[in-house]
Scaffold this motif. Sequence first.
Motif, mmCIF file in Angstrom:
data_model
loop_
_atom_site.group_PDB
_atom_site.id
_atom_site.type_symbol
_atom_site.label_atom_id
_atom_site.label_comp_id
_atom_site.label_asym_id
_atom_site.label_seq_id
_atom_site.Cartn_x
_atom_site.Cartn_y
_atom_site.Cartn_z
ATOM 1 N N VAL A 118 0.843 -1.192 0.000
ATOM 2 C CA VAL A 118 0.000 0.000 0.000
ATOM 3 C C VAL A 118 0.880 1.244 0.000
ATOM 4 C CG1 VAL A 118 -1.805 -1.238 1.264
ATOM 5 C CG2 VAL A 118 -0.195 0.207 2.513
ATOM 6 N N VAL A 119 0.334 2.319 -0.524
ATOM 7 C CA VAL A 119 0.984 3.628 -0.481
ATOM 8 C C VAL A 119 0.040 4.596 0.212
ATOM 9 C CG1 VAL A 119 1.608 5.640 -1.889
ATOM 10 C CG2 VAL A 119 2.557 3.404 -2.437
ATOM 11 N N GLN A 120 0.593 5.400 1.109
ATOM 12 C CA GLN A 120 -0.158 6.421 1.835
ATOM 13 C C GLN A 120 0.515 7.768 1.570
ATOM 14 O OE1 GLN A 120 -2.489 7.718 3.671
ATOM 15 N NE2 GLN A 120 -1.276 9.469 4.326
ATOM 16 N N HIS A 121 -0.315 8.775 1.190
ATOM 17 C CA HIS A 121 0.283 10.080 0.887
ATOM 18 C C HIS A 121 -0.720 11.207 1.083
ATOM 19 C CE1 HIS A 121 3.089 12.910 -0.550
ATOM 20 N NE2 HIS A 121 2.761 12.941 -1.833
ATOM 21 N N GLU A 282 6.418 -2.897 11.909
ATOM 22 C CA GLU A 282 7.440 -3.564 12.712
ATOM 23 C C GLU A 282 8.852 -3.171 12.310
ATOM 24 O OE1 GLU A 282 6.729 -7.752 12.571
ATOM 25 O OE2 GLU A 282 4.977 -7.618 13.892
ATOM 26 N N HIS A 283 9.018 -2.644 11.101
ATOM 27 C CA HIS A 283 10.345 -2.256 10.627
ATOM 28 C C HIS A 283 10.246 -0.958 9.838
ATOM 29 C CE1 HIS A 283 12.064 -6.182 11.726
ATOM 30 N NE2 HIS A 283 10.941 -6.682 11.266
ATOM 31 N N GLY A 284 11.210 -0.072 10.065
ATOM 32 C CA GLY A 284 11.282 1.170 9.315
ATOM 33 C C GLY A 284 10.835 2.368 10.128
ATOM 34 N N PHE A 285 11.616 3.458 10.051
ATOM 35 C CA PHE A 285 11.220 4.707 10.693
ATOM 36 C C PHE A 285 10.318 5.519 9.769
ATOM 37 C CE2 PHE A 285 14.889 3.717 13.348
ATOM 38 C CZ PHE A 285 14.418 4.062 14.601
ATOM 39 N N ALA A 286 10.685 5.654 8.510
ATOM 40 C CA ALA A 286 9.865 6.329 7.497
ATOM 41 C C ALA A 286 9.382 7.700 7.953
ATOM 42 C CB ALA A 286 8.673 5.439 7.104
ATOM 43 N N PHE A 287 10.286 8.537 8.418
ATOM 44 C CA PHE A 287 9.912 9.903 8.783
ATOM 45 C C PHE A 287 9.371 10.605 7.540
ATOM 46 C CE2 PHE A 287 13.530 9.544 12.032
ATOM 47 C CZ PHE A 287 12.673 9.064 13.014
ATOM 48 N N SER A 288 8.160 11.118 7.632
ATOM 49 C CA SER A 288 7.468 11.619 6.436
ATOM 50 C C SER A 288 7.175 13.116 6.445
ATOM 51 C CB SER A 288 6.138 10.865 6.258
ATOM 52 O OG SER A 288 5.262 11.112 7.356
ATOM 53 N N ARG A 312 8.449 2.379 4.546
ATOM 54 C CA ARG A 312 9.549 3.247 4.122
ATOM 55 C C ARG A 312 8.976 4.426 3.346
ATOM 56 N NH1 ARG A 312 10.957 2.580 -1.327
ATOM 57 N NH2 ARG A 312 9.916 0.800 -2.343
ATOM 58 N N THR A 313 9.789 5.447 3.186
ATOM 59 C CA THR A 313 9.356 6.615 2.427
ATOM 60 C C THR A 313 9.715 6.454 0.955
ATOM 61 O OG1 THR A 313 11.426 7.743 2.951
ATOM 62 C CG2 THR A 313 9.537 8.207 4.365
ATOM 63 N N LEU A 314 8.975 7.163 0.128
ATOM 64 C CA LEU A 314 9.284 7.279 -1.289
ATOM 65 C C LEU A 314 9.848 8.675 -1.556
ATOM 66 C CD1 LEU A 314 6.018 5.662 -2.722
ATOM 67 C CD2 LEU A 314 8.256 4.570 -2.433
ATOM 68 N N SER A 315 10.268 8.910 -2.785
ATOM 69 C CA SER A 315 10.842 10.206 -3.141
ATOM 70 C C SER A 315 9.808 11.320 -3.014
ATOM 71 C CB SER A 315 11.383 10.166 -4.569
ATOM 72 O OG SER A 315 12.407 9.199 -4.695
ATOM 73 N N ALA A 316 10.302 12.521 -2.797
ATOM 74 C CA ALA A 316 9.424 13.675 -2.611
ATOM 75 C C ALA A 316 8.595 13.947 -3.855
ATOM 76 C CB ALA A 316 10.255 14.894 -2.250
ATOM 77 N N THR A 317 7.393 14.435 -3.626
ATOM 78 C CA THR A 317 6.497 14.874 -4.700
ATOM 79 C C THR A 317 6.292 16.382 -4.551
ATOM 80 O OG1 THR A 317 4.476 14.532 -3.412
ATOM 81 C CG2 THR A 317 5.367 12.615 -4.589
ATOM 82 N N GLY A 318 5.184 16.877 -5.038
ATOM 83 C CA GLY A 318 4.880 18.288 -4.875
ATOM 84 C C GLY A 318 4.215 18.611 -3.556
ATOM 85 N N SER A 319 4.286 17.688 -2.592
ATOM 86 C CA SER A 319 3.625 17.852 -1.296
ATOM 87 C C SER A 319 4.638 18.218 -0.216
ATOM 88 C CB SER A 319 2.915 16.549 -0.913
ATOM 89 O OG SER A 319 2.425 16.603 0.404
ATOM 90 N N HIS A 321 4.509 16.591 2.507
ATOM 91 C CA HIS A 321 4.712 15.280 3.118
ATOM 92 C C HIS A 321 5.467 14.396 2.133
ATOM 93 C CE1 HIS A 321 1.469 15.362 6.395
ATOM 94 N NE2 HIS A 321 1.332 16.518 5.770
ATOM 95 N N LEU A 322 6.216 13.426 2.663
ATOM 96 C CA LEU A 322 6.751 12.367 1.825
ATOM 97 C C LEU A 322 5.743 11.223 1.774
ATOM 98 C CD1 LEU A 322 10.483 12.093 3.005
ATOM 99 C CD2 LEU A 322 9.613 13.224 0.946
ATOM 100 N N PRO A 323 5.605 10.561 0.627
ATOM 101 C CA PRO A 323 4.765 9.361 0.598
ATOM 102 C C PRO A 323 5.435 8.236 1.376
ATOM 103 C CG PRO A 323 5.406 10.086 -1.634
ATOM 104 C CD PRO A 323 6.230 10.846 -0.669
#
Length: 331
Positions: A118-121, A282-288, A312-319, A321-323
């Motif tokens: 899943v992706v959350q953004h 359970e794994h990953g910090f993913a500071f967004s 985990r985080t994805l690359s930055a978009t126009g937001s 927030h990071l996805p």
Amino acid sequence: MVERVDSGRTPTVTGEGAASLLPPPPARGRVLAVLAVLTGGLLAFHRTVPNSPGHLGSLLEAILPWLGVVVVLLLVLALLRRSATALLALLLPVAVWTYLFGGLLGPGAPAGARGLVVVQHNVSDENADPAGTARALAAAGPDLIALEELVPAALPEYEKALAPDFPFHAVRGTVGLWSKYPLSGTRLVDIRPDGIGPGWNRGLRTVARTPHGDVAAYVAHLPSVRVGTSGLASSLRDESAELLGRDLAAEKTEKVVLMGDLNGTVEDRGLSPLTSRLNVAEHGFAFSFPASLPMARIDQVMARSATVDAIRTLSATGSDHLPVTARISLH
């Protein structure tokens, strides 16, 4: 030892005996040791920090992983002072931090046969490139994409860009879900705090009919919090989390996935109506957030009757927030 006695004066002692009468020097690094114990105590007993006034407990929990930086700084200072006392005291915060967050450092289990990606953004209502953002999220290869801050002017661009890979979608208010699998039973989830008008719609629930069974998918955007001189202003967020928690408790579908901008970390007690009912990553910090200098993960993926193996985080978009993307194993 030489004793000198002057008439009318108190005898004085010189030589080696004088040193024996002086108070002992303070232990090297005693202040560092005290700071180390205090840091360890905050990590271990953060739930005991009162939340009134100013939601200080929640504020501490929002930055809790960053106390590891304090531990590293104290370690450097202890090494520079060559203080065995401070180094020994530092074992406490190191052990507690490792217990709380060490597991997040690993890569997590590989995706299983009964899994979802899943992706959350939070795409931002000021995003200047909705189509580009949508294409970037789709490129991560998820099964579900949850979006917040969908404004009417940008919605057609997200729909057009995501339609080829995600033929099913549902939108309620400013939140939406795009899916590779059919959706049914979509409804609005009312998470409005008291005093918020009916136009404030930031929660939805739908059921994704996946190859591994039905999954109730929730998308939510809880109210923002602010940090000021009086502390953390999170009352509206906390009230909204309580409303969402009641809805989740009443959910009849066994498998549940919650995705959303929850404006809080999973350590924050304000989200306990959710974290007490759902599993967290359970794994990953993913500071967004914020995207320019990520300091906290307030974009969350949680699940019931499922394990969030890694996030985990994805690359930055126009937001701003990071996805984030998460692997979920269905039980």
